[in-house]
Design an enzyme around this catalytic site. Structure first.
Site, mmCIF file in Angstrom:
data_model
loop_
_atom_site.group_PDB
_atom_site.id
_atom_site.type_symbol
_atom_site.label_atom_id
_atom_site.label_comp_id
_atom_site.label_asym_id
_atom_site.label_seq_id
_atom_site.Cartn_x
_atom_site.Cartn_y
_atom_site.Cartn_z
ATOM 1 N N CYS A 1 0.749 -1.155 0.017
ATOM 2 C CA CYS A 1 0.066 -0.029 -0.022
ATOM 3 C C CYS A 1 0.842 1.293 0.095
ATOM 4 O O CYS A 1 1.634 1.465 -1.059
ATOM 5 C CB CYS A 1 -0.860 -0.248 1.194
ATOM 6 S SG CYS A 1 -2.536 1.143 1.034
ATOM 7 N N HIS B 1 -3.724 -4.926 0.550
ATOM 8 C CA HIS B 1 -3.218 -5.584 1.669
ATOM 9 C C HIS B 1 -3.326 -6.917 1.676
ATOM 10 O O HIS B 1 -4.424 -7.455 2.204
ATOM 11 C CB HIS B 1 -3.899 -4.967 2.752
ATOM 12 C CG HIS B 1 -3.742 -3.370 2.979
ATOM 13 N ND1 HIS B 1 -2.721 -2.894 3.986
ATOM 14 C CD2 HIS B 1 -4.462 -2.402 2.702
ATOM 15 C CE1 HIS B 1 -2.761 -1.533 4.022
ATOM 16 N NE2 HIS B 1 -3.805 -1.299 3.203
ATOM 17 N N GLU C 1 -2.128 -8.744 3.926
ATOM 18 C CA GLU C 1 -1.959 -9.073 5.139
ATOM 19 C C GLU C 1 -3.398 -9.548 5.948
ATOM 20 O O GLU C 1 -3.456 -10.208 6.957
ATOM 21 C CB GLU C 1 -1.381 -8.441 6.048
ATOM 22 C CG GLU C 1 -1.707 -7.155 6.376
ATOM 23 C CD GLU C 1 -1.485 -6.086 5.514
ATOM 24 O OE1 GLU C 1 -1.181 -6.560 4.165
ATOM 25 O OE2 GLU C 1 -1.397 -4.772 5.609
#
Ligand code: XMP
Length: 509
Positions: A79, A167, A169
């Site tokens: 990001c 993202h 994660e």
């Protein structure tokens, strides 16, 4: 030397999540603030640049000298991190005209790129950015777009430098963990050998070295962190570890006896100190939540100090500090740094002059639980819900008396045991009951009653920073309510708290 990944934190709310994913993939990693970069030694296998609440276009946007790492090992920007890579190479990053929050689908994946190996077209990813990379110069390859934007993933041509505008994660990025694994293994060449056993062996060896024949004192709380810390230190130095477990009279029903027994069963050298009355005396007529906390903290320190003096020549204080307790204080900006200040009861007075040993300070809660499991600690302790240091005192709204504690212990026991019996305990992050300073009218038999109200609280959460109320089944709640009112004298009404955090908090005080 343990190989590691360094995560540079630019203040994203998800930085810790990146670290957790990396750890879940059995690779050790550390988070460092972007403006305090560690010296890189040979153990560093790769670098991840986190997201940020800032925009690269802001004048005082966070920045780093890429010369410190570029060309030395692989880099992955996430990001803001990706935008920073693009921006520093002279590409335009600007406020986006399309909505780039939430779900998007990868499109145009370059399948031969190691970062995206095995990822299918249409794989869902999660976006959360106001800026977007407009386009990339010739020395970059776009390796995937999405259904809404051109540049979702890119690589610097011929270099191990990658960027992801989404993202990976967060769990909403369905193949995110695979992408992170591709980076760690396929690109950085990590061996994925950072397992619980590895952690235990190296930590115990380090503790032996560090502590030698010194004595260590450690305060046990019954919770998972202090218990795992104690067992690790005990493995290293045996009976030179002196544990102290204080009954402050504010624990759950039978907890002091049961937990003390299981500690003794684990071979720990533990002294149980029955000190309830001291705490009740200090709390007498005290209604203010913060003053209650302070009073409890002070008595705890006094009791702990008194007991510690009995351990001749102790040099160290063992603590169950975990990674989030440490990194929270170094976050750059943004929401992650704010909420938790009051949560660790009572530091110890300086005059105790003990050095601190914290064997869990690199672990997240789930990591601590894994280590605890690998150490063979009873599931009853490892799987325990978090419980506040000041205990039931902050769940009895207003002043605390032994009688109120006794009522709340009974009610709490019915609720918690009910959750366990119905297979709901592990689905809930934390549960408990509040005893309200309110009486309400009821009728039992032919008698009018005027008794206490209790509020059940059960929440789902990842770390206690945010939480939502647990959708417990109505029939379960009905059964618990009946059991409480029929069995606990002094309670004639049960309510269920349906507030999320924020704006409410988990505890009522
Ligand atoms: P709140 O109520 O702030 O709680 O949403 C978040 C988490 O912290 C626990 N908590 C405490 N823990 N001392 C502690 O050791 C405290 O004074 C304290 N207050 C809240 C709470 O139980 C939840 O897990």
């Amino acid at each position: 030397m343990v190989e590691k990944i360094i995560i540079l934190d630019f203040g994203s709310q998800y930085t810790q999540l990146i670290a957790r994913r990396v750890r879940e993939l059995n690779v050790y990693c550390e988070i460092h603030p972007y403006n305090n970069i560690p010296a890189f030694d040979d153990s560093v296998k790769g670098l991840i640049l986190s997201g940020s609440p800032c925009s690269v276009r802001e004048e005082d946007a966070p920045d780093v000298d890429f010369g410190l790492f570029e060309g030395k090992f692989p880099v992955l920007g996430v990001c803001f991190g990706a935008q920073l890579i693009a921006h520093k190479a002279g590409n335009e990053v600007k406020a986006s005209s399309t909505r780039e929050y939430g779900r998007a689908l990868l499109a145009g994946i370059k399948a031969d790129e190691k970062l995206l190996a095995g990822i299918e077209e249409g794989s869902q990813v999660w976006m959360s950015h106001g800026d977007t990379i407009q386009g990339l110069s010739d020395n970059f390859d776009v390796i995937s777009g999405t259904d809404s934007i051109g540049v979702a993933a890119f690589r610097k041509k011929g270099e191990e430098v990658y960027g992801l505008q989404f993202h990976p994660e967060v769990t909403h990025s369905v193949d995110g963990k695979q992408i992170i694994e591709n980076f760690l293994v396929g690109i950085c060449g990590c061996a994925q050998d950072w397992t619980s056993e590895h952690f235990i062996d190296t930590t115990v060896a380090e503790l032996k070295e560090q502590l030698g024949d010194d004595k260590v004192i450690l305060g046990l709380s019954g919770g998972v962190d202090s218990s795992v810390a104690a067992v690790l230190i005990h493995k290293a130095i045996g009976q030179n570890l002196h544990c102290i477990f204080v009954d402050n009279g504010l624990l759950r029903k039978n907890e002091f006896e049961e937990v003390l027994d299981s500690y003794k069963g684990m071979g720990l050298n533990v002294t149980g100190v029955a000190a309830s009355q001291l705490f009740y005396d200090a709390l007498k007529d005290e209604k203010d939540p913060e003053r209650k906390r302070k009073a409890i903290g002070k008595v705890f320190v006094d009791v702990f100090d008194e007991e510690s003096k009995k351990v001749d020549g102790a040099k160290w204080l063992g603590q169950g500090t975990i990674y989030p307790d440490i990194i929270e204080s170094v976050s750059v900006k943004g929401p992650s740094a704010t909420i938790k200040s009051h949560h660790n009861v009572g530091g110890l007075p300086d005059y105790m002059k003990l050095q601190v040993v914290e064997p869990l300070k690199t672990l997240f809660k789930d990591g601590v639980r894994q280590i605890g499991k690998a150490l063979g600690i009873d599931q009853n302790i490892i799987g325990r819900h978090p419980f506040p240091g000041p205990g039931l005192a902050i769940r009895i709204l207003g002043d605390v008396t032994p009688e109120k504690v006794a009522i709340l212990q009974e009610v709490d026991h019915i609720f918690i045991q009910g959750l366990k019996d119905n297979g709901l305990y592990d689905e809930v992050w934390q549960a408990g009951v509040m005893l309200l300073p309110v009486q309400s009218v009821g009728v039992m038999g032919d008698e009018r009653t005027y008794e206490n109200v209790v509020a059940l609280r059960a929440v789902s959460s990842v770390d206690g920073m945010t939480a939502d109320w647990s959708r417990l089944p109505y029939d379960f709640l009905a059964d618990i309510s009946n059991k409480i009112i029929n069995n606990v004298k002094g309670v004639n009404r049960v309510v269920f708290d349906i507030s999320s955090k924020p704006p409410a908090t988990i505890e009522w005080e």
